[in-house]
Motif scaffolding. Structure first.
Motif, PDB file in Angstrom:
ATOM      1  N   PHE A 166       9.529  -4.260   5.779  1.00 25.03           N
ATOM      2  CA  PHE A 166       8.781  -4.262   4.521  1.00 25.03           C
ATOM      3  C   PHE A 166       9.613  -4.873   3.401  1.00 25.03           C
ATOM      4  O   PHE A 166       9.106  -5.645   2.586  1.00 25.03           O
ATOM      5  CB  PHE A 166       8.361  -2.834   4.140  1.00 25.03           C
ATOM      6  CG  PHE A 166       7.982  -2.687   2.697  1.00 25.03           C
ATOM      7  CD1 PHE A 166       6.811  -3.243   2.212  1.00 25.03           C
ATOM      8  CD2 PHE A 166       8.808  -2.020   1.813  1.00 25.03           C
ATOM      9  CE1 PHE A 166       6.467  -3.119   0.880  1.00 25.03           C
ATOM     10  CE2 PHE A 166       8.477  -1.896   0.489  1.00 25.03           C
ATOM     11  CZ  PHE A 166       7.302  -2.446   0.012  1.00 25.03           C
TER      12      PHE A 166
ATOM     13  N   TRP B 188       2.818  -2.540  -0.256  1.00 23.81           N
ATOM     14  CA  TRP B 188       3.134  -1.240   0.322  1.00 23.81           C
ATOM     15  C   TRP B 188       1.849  -0.476   0.654  1.00 23.81           C
ATOM     16  O   TRP B 188       1.819   0.306   1.582  1.00 23.81           O
ATOM     17  CB  TRP B 188       3.988  -0.447  -0.660  1.00 23.81           C
ATOM     18  CG  TRP B 188       4.367   0.920  -0.178  1.00 23.81           C
ATOM     19  CD1 TRP B 188       3.932   2.102  -0.669  1.00 23.81           C
ATOM     20  CD2 TRP B 188       5.266   1.244   0.884  1.00 23.81           C
ATOM     21  NE1 TRP B 188       4.502   3.143   0.017  1.00 23.81           N
ATOM     22  CE2 TRP B 188       5.336   2.645   0.986  1.00 23.81           C
ATOM     23  CE3 TRP B 188       6.025   0.477   1.775  1.00 23.81           C
ATOM     24  CZ2 TRP B 188       6.118   3.301   1.923  1.00 23.81           C
ATOM     25  CZ3 TRP B 188       6.806   1.141   2.707  1.00 23.81           C
ATOM     26  CH2 TRP B 188       6.855   2.524   2.781  1.00 23.81           C
TER      27      TRP B 188
ATOM     28  N   SER C  83      -0.417  -2.775   5.911  1.00 30.10           N
ATOM     29  CA  SER C  83       0.812  -2.553   5.159  1.00 30.10           C
ATOM     30  C   SER C  83       1.875  -1.967   6.086  1.00 30.10           C
ATOM     31  O   SER C  83       1.592  -1.534   7.203  1.00 30.10           O
ATOM     32  CB  SER C  83       0.564  -1.599   3.992  1.00 30.10           C
ATOM     33  OG  SER C  83       0.260  -0.315   4.472  1.00 30.10           O
TER      34      SER C  83
ATOM     35  N   ARG D 111       3.608   0.647   5.151  1.00 30.11           N
ATOM     36  CA  ARG D 111       3.727   2.058   4.787  1.00 30.11           C
ATOM     37  C   ARG D 111       3.383   2.968   5.963  1.00 30.11           C
ATOM     38  O   ARG D 111       4.058   3.957   6.211  1.00 30.11           O
ATOM     39  CB  ARG D 111       2.786   2.365   3.613  1.00 30.11           C
ATOM     40  CG  ARG D 111       2.684   3.820   3.250  1.00 30.11           C
ATOM     41  CD  ARG D 111       1.666   4.051   2.143  1.00 30.11           C
ATOM     42  NE  ARG D 111       0.379   3.421   2.378  1.00 30.11           N
ATOM     43  CZ  ARG D 111      -0.632   3.977   3.052  1.00 30.11           C
ATOM     44  NH1 ARG D 111      -0.495   5.164   3.556  1.00 30.11           N
ATOM     45  NH2 ARG D 111      -1.771   3.330   3.199  1.00 30.11           N
TER      46      ARG D 111
END
Length: 106
Positions: free
Chosen positions: A38, A45, A50, A52
């Motif tokens: 990332f 995010w 993503s 996350r």
């Protein structure tokens, strides 16, 4: 206090606890690696695509699995029940396909 610290050593763990610690460590390492990706990537995010989700999955389930393995080592229960419960919990936290049985071709 020293007896508790001595029991935490990896060599003093039962095989099922050792396996749970190993799977938990691999999950946490996966979360850290995804967080590194990332940082290197420019994707957001949050959102449907993503970094996350794999980061939080790896870190949270890895820490949970290691904690459950440590707590079950302190509980008074039969070794067979401890191995069964911890084995089921470890298997449920493993990535899909990581422990799947090989299939025979027809």
């Amino acid at each position: 206090m020293i007896e508790v610290l001595a029991a935490v050593r990896i060599g003093a763990l039962r095989p099922v606890e050792r396996a749970a610690h190993l799977v938990g460590a691999v999950l946490m390492l996966s979360g850290v690696i995804h967080f590194g990706v990332f940082l290197a990537d420019d994707s957001p995010w949050e959102g449907p695509v993503s970094w996350r989700k794999p980061t939080t999955f790896g870190l949270s389930f890895g820490l949970t699995l290691i904690t459950v393995a440590g707590v079950t080592g302190c509980l008074v229960m039969s070794p067979r029940l401890r191995a069964w419960l911890l084995g089921i919990f470890t298997r449920s936290r493993s990535p899909p396909g990581a422990t799947s049985w090989p299939r025979r071709s027809r």
